[in-house]
Motif scaffolding. Structure first.
Motif, PDB file in Angstrom:
ATOM      1  N   PRO A  73      -3.412  67.563  44.544  1.00 11.25           N
ATOM      2  CA  PRO A  73      -4.634  68.141  45.093  1.00 11.25           C
ATOM      3  C   PRO A  73      -4.917  67.626  46.506  1.00 11.25           C
ATOM      4  CG  PRO A  73      -5.193  66.345  43.610  1.00 11.25           C
ATOM      5  CD  PRO A  73      -3.693  66.505  43.561  1.00 11.25           C
ATOM      6  N   THR A  74      -5.600  68.468  47.270  1.00 14.58           N
ATOM      7  CA  THR A  74      -6.137  68.070  48.567  1.00 14.58           C
ATOM      8  C   THR A  74      -7.597  68.497  48.583  1.00 14.58           C
ATOM      9  OG1 THR A  74      -4.035  68.229  49.746  1.00 14.58           O
ATOM     10  CG2 THR A  74      -6.025  68.393  51.077  1.00 14.58           C
ATOM     11  N   THR A  75      -8.467  67.599  49.024  1.00 15.22           N
ATOM     12  CA  THR A  75      -9.902  67.874  49.064  1.00 15.22           C
ATOM     13  C   THR A  75     -10.419  67.660  50.475  1.00 15.22           C
ATOM     14  OG1 THR A  75     -10.140  67.177  46.762  1.00 15.22           O
ATOM     15  CG2 THR A  75     -12.146  67.230  48.085  1.00 15.22           C
ATOM     16  N   PHE A  76     -11.249  68.594  50.923  1.00 12.29           N
ATOM     17  CA  PHE A  76     -11.912  68.503  52.213  1.00 12.29           C
ATOM     18  C   PHE A  76     -13.389  68.267  51.960  1.00 12.29           C
ATOM     19  CE2 PHE A  76      -8.056  70.657  53.173  1.00 12.29           C
ATOM     20  CZ  PHE A  76      -7.761  70.360  54.493  1.00 12.29           C
ATOM     21  N   LEU A  77     -13.937  67.230  52.581  1.00 15.34           N
ATOM     22  CA  LEU A  77     -15.372  66.993  52.537  1.00 15.34           C
ATOM     23  C   LEU A  77     -15.947  67.601  53.806  1.00 15.34           C
ATOM     24  CD1 LEU A  77     -15.476  63.279  51.365  1.00 15.34           C
ATOM     25  CD2 LEU A  77     -15.517  65.353  49.979  1.00 15.34           C
ATOM     26  N   ILE A  78     -16.807  68.618  53.619  1.00 19.36           N
ATOM     27  CA  ILE A  78     -17.364  69.349  54.755  1.00 19.36           C
ATOM     28  C   ILE A  78     -18.849  69.057  54.831  1.00 19.36           C
ATOM     29  CG2 ILE A  78     -17.696  71.644  55.761  1.00 19.36           C
ATOM     30  CD1 ILE A  78     -15.185  72.488  54.082  1.00 19.36           C
ATOM     31  N   ASN A  79     -19.299  68.564  55.979  1.00 19.79           N
ATOM     32  CA  ASN A  79     -20.702  68.180  56.131  1.00 19.79           C
ATOM     33  C   ASN A  79     -21.595  69.414  56.287  1.00 19.79           C
ATOM     34  OD1 ASN A  79     -20.702  68.951  58.893  1.00 19.79           O
ATOM     35  ND2 ASN A  79     -20.217  66.871  59.571  1.00 19.79           N
ATOM     36  N   PRO A  80     -22.920  69.233  56.248  1.00 20.77           N
ATOM     37  CA  PRO A  80     -23.833  70.383  56.351  1.00 20.77           C
ATOM     38  C   PRO A  80     -23.695  71.191  57.652  1.00 20.77           C
ATOM     39  CG  PRO A  80     -24.986  68.506  55.413  1.00 20.77           C
ATOM     40  CD  PRO A  80     -23.646  68.006  55.881  1.00 20.77           C
ATOM     41  N   GLN A  81     -23.081  70.612  58.690  1.00 19.46           N
ATOM     42  CA  GLN A  81     -22.869  71.328  59.948  1.00 19.46           C
ATOM     43  C   GLN A  81     -21.556  72.116  59.947  1.00 19.46           C
ATOM     44  OE1 GLN A  81     -23.660  67.798  59.974  1.00 19.46           O
ATOM     45  NE2 GLN A  81     -25.775  68.537  59.934  1.00 19.46           N
ATOM     46  N   GLY A  82     -20.798  72.042  58.838  1.00 17.67           N
ATOM     47  CA  GLY A  82     -19.552  72.794  58.729  1.00 17.67           C
ATOM     48  C   GLY A  82     -18.345  72.076  59.300  1.00 17.67           C
ATOM     49  N   GLU A  83     -18.467  70.775  59.543  1.00 20.24           N
ATOM     50  CA  GLU A  83     -17.348  69.994  60.089  1.00 20.24           C
ATOM     51  C   GLU A  83     -16.681  69.195  58.979  1.00 20.24           C
ATOM     52  OE1 GLU A  83     -19.667  67.634  62.688  1.00 20.24           O
ATOM     53  OE2 GLU A  83     -19.673  69.121  64.300  1.00 20.24           O
ATOM     54  N   ILE A  84     -15.376  68.993  59.140  1.00 13.40           N
ATOM     55  CA  ILE A  84     -14.619  68.221  58.164  1.00 13.40           C
ATOM     56  C   ILE A  84     -14.912  66.739  58.367  1.00 13.40           C
ATOM     57  CG2 ILE A  84     -12.310  67.608  57.352  1.00 13.40           C
ATOM     58  CD1 ILE A  84     -11.467  70.461  58.389  1.00 13.40           C
ATOM     59  N   GLU A  85     -15.513  66.123  57.351  1.00 13.80           N
ATOM     60  CA  GLU A  85     -15.836  64.684  57.394  1.00 13.80           C
ATOM     61  C   GLU A  85     -14.634  63.839  56.986  1.00 13.80           C
ATOM     62  OE1 GLU A  85     -19.034  62.635  57.271  1.00 13.80           O
ATOM     63  OE2 GLU A  85     -19.775  64.237  58.538  1.00 13.80           O
ATOM     64  N   LYS A  86     -13.918  64.327  55.945  1.00 11.83           N
ATOM     65  CA  LYS A  86     -12.841  63.520  55.377  1.00 11.83           C
ATOM     66  C   LYS A  86     -11.864  64.452  54.671  1.00 11.83           C
ATOM     67  CE  LYS A  86     -12.320  59.544  52.236  1.00 11.83           C
ATOM     68  NZ  LYS A  86     -13.061  58.687  51.286  1.00 11.83           N
ATOM     69  N   ILE A  87     -10.584  64.086  54.697  1.00  9.23           N
ATOM     70  CA  ILE A  87      -9.544  64.824  53.992  1.00  9.23           C
ATOM     71  C   ILE A  87      -8.887  63.854  53.024  1.00  9.23           C
ATOM     72  CG2 ILE A  87      -7.403  66.134  54.200  1.00  9.23           C
ATOM     73  CD1 ILE A  87      -8.267  66.680  57.172  1.00  9.23           C
ATOM     74  N   ILE A  88      -8.859  64.253  51.748  1.00  6.12           N
ATOM     75  CA  ILE A  88      -8.302  63.385  50.707  1.00  6.12           C
ATOM     76  C   ILE A  88      -7.115  64.086  50.073  1.00  6.12           C
ATOM     77  CG2 ILE A  88      -8.786  62.200  48.526  1.00  6.12           C
ATOM     78  CD1 ILE A  88     -11.877  63.007  49.693  1.00  6.12           C
ATOM     79  N   THR A  89      -5.959  63.432  50.082  1.00  2.00           N
ATOM     80  CA  THR A  89      -4.801  63.973  49.371  1.00  2.00           C
ATOM     81  C   THR A  89      -4.539  63.068  48.181  1.00  2.00           C
ATOM     82  OG1 THR A  89      -3.304  62.758  50.823  1.00  2.00           O
ATOM     83  CG2 THR A  89      -3.745  65.036  51.397  1.00  2.00           C
ATOM     84  N   GLY A  90      -4.225  63.689  47.066  1.00  2.00           N
ATOM     85  CA  GLY A  90      -3.975  62.926  45.845  1.00  2.00           C
ATOM     86  C   GLY A  90      -5.191  62.909  44.942  1.00  2.00           C
ATOM     87  N   THR A  91      -4.992  62.338  43.784  1.00  2.00           N
ATOM     88  CA  THR A  91      -6.027  62.347  42.753  1.00  2.00           C
ATOM     89  C   THR A  91      -7.135  61.350  43.053  1.00  2.00           C
ATOM     90  OG1 THR A  91      -6.379  62.329  40.377  1.00  2.00           O
ATOM     91  CG2 THR A  91      -4.904  60.666  41.235  1.00  2.00           C
ATOM     92  N   MET A  92      -8.331  61.655  42.553  1.00  2.00           N
ATOM     93  CA  MET A  92      -9.504  60.797  42.765  1.00  2.00           C
ATOM     94  C   MET A  92     -10.058  60.331  41.420  1.00  2.00           C
ATOM     95  SD  MET A  92     -11.523  62.965  45.680  1.00  2.00           S
ATOM     96  CE  MET A  92     -11.094  64.564  45.033  1.00  2.00           C
ATOM     97  N   THR A  93     -10.686  59.176  41.432  1.00  2.00           N
ATOM     98  CA  THR A  93     -11.405  58.702  40.261  1.00  2.00           C
ATOM     99  C   THR A  93     -12.811  59.294  40.297  1.00  2.00           C
ATOM    100  OG1 THR A  93     -12.348  56.778  41.372  1.00  2.00           O
ATOM    101  CG2 THR A  93     -10.151  56.489  40.367  1.00  2.00           C
ATOM    102  N   GLU A  94     -13.542  59.141  39.219  1.00  2.00           N
ATOM    103  CA  GLU A  94     -14.913  59.650  39.214  1.00  2.00           C
ATOM    104  C   GLU A  94     -15.769  58.911  40.242  1.00  2.00           C
ATOM    105  OE1 GLU A  94     -18.098  61.628  36.241  1.00  2.00           O
ATOM    106  OE2 GLU A  94     -16.534  60.381  35.362  1.00  2.00           O
TER     107      GLU A  94
END
Length: 176
Positions: free
Chosen positions: A143-164
């Protein structure tokens, strides 16, 4: 031309072709990140995808909210491990201005619905049938996850699995 010279010429040509193929493959792999993958701070590309209930989701409709944009596949074991954690946090963070969107990378409705039922997922699952969004975001591993802030910008990109706990921290970081 005698047989020895002809054989040497053919071997030389084959060696040149193979060396060129290896060089191109190495070049393509080492420059892949610069060509495709978005970076933190970039504006997240807008898209319109349809969920499993037939509702359309446009990324720009979530402006003013944080968006947890997860790319996944039913066959991906790390994806399967993190989906229940995402589901646990969906309702809590939806009320706090954060939307979870899971983008399936072009699988059949049958496989997706079976996966969703098996895990009791409640957040929107959208399908990228033509892989246009996957390509726009330069997705390679799942998996790849993009954290997008309220202004529509990418805050962080996470590749791989995440814990809770990782997911909770990430959702907190993009709350409006």
């Amino acid at each position: 031309m005698n047989k020895k010279k002809r054989r040497l010429l053919i071997r030389t040509i084959i060696l040149i072709v193979l060396t060129s193929a290896v060089a191109y493959t190495l070049y393509a792999n080492f420059t892949k990140d610069e060509r495709g993958m978005l970076k933190e701070g970039d504006k997240a590309p807008d898209f319109v995808l349809t969920d499993m209930e037939g509702n359309t989701h446009r990324l720009s409709d979530y402006e003013g909210k944080g968006v947890f944009l997860n790319f996944w596949g039913t066959w991906c074991k790390p994806c399967e491990r993190e989906m229940p954690f995402m589901n646990n946090q969906f309702k809590k963070y939806q009320d706090q201005g954060v939307q979870i969107l899971a983008v399936n990378v072009g699988e059949s409705d049958f496989l997706i619905n079976r996966f969703v039922s098996k895990h009791g997922l409640e957040f929107p699952i959208v399908v990228d049938k033509e892989e246009e969004v996957q390509n726009a975001y330069g997705i390679d591993p799942l998996p790849t996850t993009f954290l997008i802030n309220p202004q529509g910008e990418i805050e962080k990109i996470i590749t791989g699995t995440m814990t809770e706990n990782d997911i909770i921290e990430d959702l907190e970081s993009i709350k409006p």
